[in-house]
Design an enzyme around this catalytic site. Structure first.
Site, PDB file in Angstrom:
ATOM      1  N   HIS A  39      19.539  67.272  53.725  1.00 50.21           N
ATOM      2  CA  HIS A  39      20.799  67.797  53.192  1.00 50.21           C
ATOM      3  C   HIS A  39      21.979  66.958  53.668  1.00 50.21           C
ATOM      4  O   HIS A  39      22.894  66.642  52.892  1.00 50.21           O
ATOM      5  CB  HIS A  39      21.027  69.241  53.668  1.00 50.21           C
ATOM      6  CG  HIS A  39      20.023  70.236  53.167  1.00 50.21           C
ATOM      7  ND1 HIS A  39      19.157  70.872  54.011  1.00 50.21           N
ATOM      8  CD2 HIS A  39      19.767  70.703  51.929  1.00 50.21           C
ATOM      9  CE1 HIS A  39      18.404  71.703  53.316  1.00 50.21           C
ATOM     10  NE2 HIS A  39      18.746  71.612  52.051  1.00 50.21           N
ATOM     11  N   GLU A 150      16.000  63.536  45.703  1.00 49.95           N
ATOM     12  CA  GLU A 150      14.830  63.240  44.885  1.00 49.95           C
ATOM     13  C   GLU A 150      13.583  63.964  45.394  1.00 49.95           C
ATOM     14  O   GLU A 150      12.581  64.015  44.691  1.00 49.95           O
ATOM     15  CB  GLU A 150      14.576  61.739  44.855  1.00 49.95           C
ATOM     16  CG  GLU A 150      15.617  60.967  44.048  1.00 49.95           C
ATOM     17  CD  GLU A 150      15.276  59.494  43.929  1.00 49.95           C
ATOM     18  OE1 GLU A 150      14.353  59.027  44.646  1.00 49.95           O
ATOM     19  OE2 GLU A 150      15.934  58.805  43.125  1.00 49.95           O
ATOM     20  N   GLN A 155      13.513  69.412  39.926  1.00 44.40           N
ATOM     21  CA  GLN A 155      14.801  70.100  39.940  1.00 44.40           C
ATOM     22  C   GLN A 155      15.931  69.141  39.550  1.00 44.40           C
ATOM     23  O   GLN A 155      16.831  69.504  38.777  1.00 44.40           O
ATOM     24  CB  GLN A 155      15.066  70.678  41.323  1.00 44.40           C
ATOM     25  CG  GLN A 155      16.452  71.265  41.505  1.00 44.40           C
ATOM     26  CD  GLN A 155      16.650  71.840  42.885  1.00 44.40           C
ATOM     27  OE1 GLN A 155      16.329  73.005  43.131  1.00 44.40           O
ATOM     28  NE2 GLN A 155      17.173  71.050  43.808  1.00 44.40           N
TER      29      GLN A 155
END
Length: 280
Positions: A39, A150, A155
């Site tokens: 993140h 990735e 998604q």
């Protein structure tokens, strides 16, 4: 510096309105919290590319198939804010549930085709939940760019398609998967692994690397997958949802190598579903 935590849409819009009036562009990093280096690599990319950065933290109930999975998902808002402090993000948007799904909410965003396979086949409705909440976050933040890893490649493709199809004026930026030193793709779900299972988990990436080498040597997936699956099960994985080679743009199924091919994997280890993908 700790960024302000924003919990209401009205407070968020007051910020973004002022930034846009000042001619500043906005980047958004949508998350469900339990932040890790994967993140934070997205946050770093957003900071490099945008004048202002918003990190959203919302555990989205619509993308969970299993209520127990939703209940057990790690919630670490305080620790997340501490991790973000060194990045000097401009806002952390942690909306209350009614800010995303107010009373009477009746709209569902569904992306066909890209969601019918891989995790979409194993988790019916999951990507409808993802597409719906991401559409809301794009519109609520009014961001110019959105950053996704990735590691969740399917998604990423779904989100890119919905933004294009719905004419949402945002650029979706894909960023490389971040891995632990032993090769395991970073994921918030890794926190759910026991110490014993954590030792076994990197085998998934190792098996995928070996499949990629075999594909580059001219072998076909049909000849590779049975032994690869057996290897994972023998090591203690409970079930392999899929080991598949697909086109990187439309996710169509492949059996042999072609340009832009990607290898996708999902497997269960001690009750935790691990996913990964690599370009081959």
């Amino acid at each position: 510096m700790t960024a302000p935590i924003i919990r209401t849409l009205s407070d968020l819009r007051a910020l973004t309105r002022a930034w846009h009036m000042a001619g500043e562009d906005i980047g958004v990093v949508p998350t469900m919290g339990a932040l890790h280096q994967g993140h934070l690599s997205l946050v770093r990319a957003a900071k490099d590319a945008c004048d202002r950065v918003i990190v959203t933290i919302f555990v989205n109930p619509k993308q969970f198939n299993n209520p127990e999975d939703l209940e057990n998902y790690p919630r670490t808002e305080h620790d997340d804010a501490k991790k973000l402090a060194s990045f000097n993000v401009d806002a952390i948007y942690v909306p209350d549930g009614d800010q995303i799904y107010p009373h009477g909410f009746a709209t569902n965003v569904s992306v066909s085709g890209l969601t019918d396979m891989l995790c979409g086949a194993a988790r019916p409705g999951h990507f409808d939940g993802v597409a719906t909440v991401v559409s809301k976050l794009f519109l609520q933040t009014q961001a110019d760019k959105a950053f996704f890893g990735e590691k969740d490649y399917q998604q990423l493709q779904v989100v890119t398609r919905l933004a294009a199809d719905l004419d949402i004026p945002i650029e979706v930026v894909g960023c490389p998967t971040i891995r632990e030193e032993d090769g395991l793709a970073m994921s918030s779900r890794n926190l759910l692994l026991s110490d014993r299972s954590r030792v076994k988990a990197p085998l998934l990436a190792e098996v995928m690397d070996d499949i990629a080498k075999a594909l580059n040597d001219g072998q076909a997936m049909a000849d590779i997958v049975p032994d690869a699956t057996a290897r994972l099960l023998a090591a203690g994985f409970n079930e392999v949802d899929y080991l598949e080679l697909r086109d990187g743009s439309d996710l169509s199924l492949l059996d042999t190598m072609k340009p832009d091919a990607r290898l996708f994997a999902a497997a269960w280890l001690a009750g935790v579903r691990l996913i990964d993908n690599i370009a081959v």
